[in-house]
Design a protein around this motif. Structure first.
Motif, PDB file in Angstrom:
ATOM      1  N   ALA A 106      29.347  -0.412 -10.892  1.00 55.67           N
ATOM      2  CA  ALA A 106      28.495  -0.002 -12.008  1.00 55.67           C
ATOM      3  C   ALA A 106      27.658   1.192 -11.613  1.00 55.67           C
ATOM      4  CB  ALA A 106      27.591  -1.165 -12.428  1.00 55.67           C
ATOM      5  N   LYS A 107      27.181   1.214 -10.388  1.00 59.04           N
ATOM      6  CA  LYS A 107      26.384   2.335  -9.876  1.00 59.04           C
ATOM      7  C   LYS A 107      27.271   3.582  -9.765  1.00 59.04           C
ATOM      8  CE  LYS A 107      23.303   1.590  -6.597  1.00 59.04           C
ATOM      9  NZ  LYS A 107      22.740   1.384  -5.248  1.00 59.04           N
ATOM     10  N   GLU A 108      28.515   3.427  -9.328  1.00 60.80           N
ATOM     11  CA  GLU A 108      29.444   4.547  -9.181  1.00 60.80           C
ATOM     12  C   GLU A 108      29.789   5.143 -10.540  1.00 60.80           C
ATOM     13  OE1 GLU A 108      30.982   6.155  -6.503  1.00 60.80           O
ATOM     14  OE2 GLU A 108      29.404   5.118  -5.399  1.00 60.80           O
ATOM     15  N   MET A 109      29.877   4.313 -11.585  1.00 55.63           N
ATOM     16  CA  MET A 109      30.230   4.791 -12.913  1.00 55.63           C
ATOM     17  C   MET A 109      29.093   5.649 -13.508  1.00 55.63           C
ATOM     18  SD  MET A 109      33.226   3.694 -13.636  1.00 55.63           S
ATOM     19  CE  MET A 109      33.503   3.504 -15.351  1.00 55.63           C
ATOM     20  N   ASP A 110      27.856   5.379 -13.095  1.00 52.70           N
ATOM     21  CA  ASP A 110      26.698   6.125 -13.598  1.00 52.70           C
ATOM     22  C   ASP A 110      26.617   7.522 -12.998  1.00 52.70           C
ATOM     23  OD1 ASP A 110      25.970   4.068 -15.209  1.00 52.70           O
ATOM     24  OD2 ASP A 110      24.495   3.216 -13.817  1.00 52.70           O
ATOM     25  N   ARG A 111      27.281   7.807 -11.936  1.00 53.51           N
ATOM     26  CA  ARG A 111      27.198   9.113 -11.271  1.00 53.51           C
ATOM     27  C   ARG A 111      27.849  10.171 -12.059  1.00 53.51           C
ATOM     28  NH1 ARG A 111      28.016   8.563  -4.851  1.00 53.51           N
ATOM     29  NH2 ARG A 111      26.180   7.315  -4.483  1.00 53.51           N
TER      30      ARG A 111
END
Length: 111
Positions: A106-111
């Motif tokens: 989820a954190k990677e998708m926000d980048r």
């Protein structure tokens, strides 16, 4: 050669009894219940039932020890509980790993 006394005892339900007992199990249970609830002397109850008073005393004492010792664990149940506890621990680890992976992606998708 005589068999040692402890090898002549077996568990029947919740009562430890002699393998050579001539009294039915239900009779022994009823006699124990009568002793514990009637308030009459053990010797009198034994006489009325036609049982030696020491035999009846032995049944009562054995039943008391069985109650104090608690329920007898079935080895199959103990093994099943151990297996299920292991499985629960493994599933909890897997859940934690998946939770961390979901947070990472989820954190990677926000980048």
């Amino acid at each position: 050669m005589r068999t040692p006394w402890f090898q002549t005892l077996v568990w029947r339900e919740d009562v430890l009894v002699s393998r050579r007992s001539k009294y039915p199990e239900q009779f022994r249970r009823d006699a124990i219940e009568l002793v514990s609830t009637s308030g009459r002397p053990l010797r009198q109850i034994a006489r009325e039932l036609g049982v030696n008073h020491e035999t009846l005393r032995s049944w009562v004492n054995t039943a008391k020890h069985a109650v104090e010792a608690g329920p007898v664990e079935d080895p199959a149940v103990v093994d099943e509980v151990q297996r299920l506890r292991k499985q629960v621990a493994e599933l909890q680890k897997e859940k934690e790993i998946l939770r961390k992976a979901a947070a990472y992606f989820a954190k990677e998708m926000d980048r």
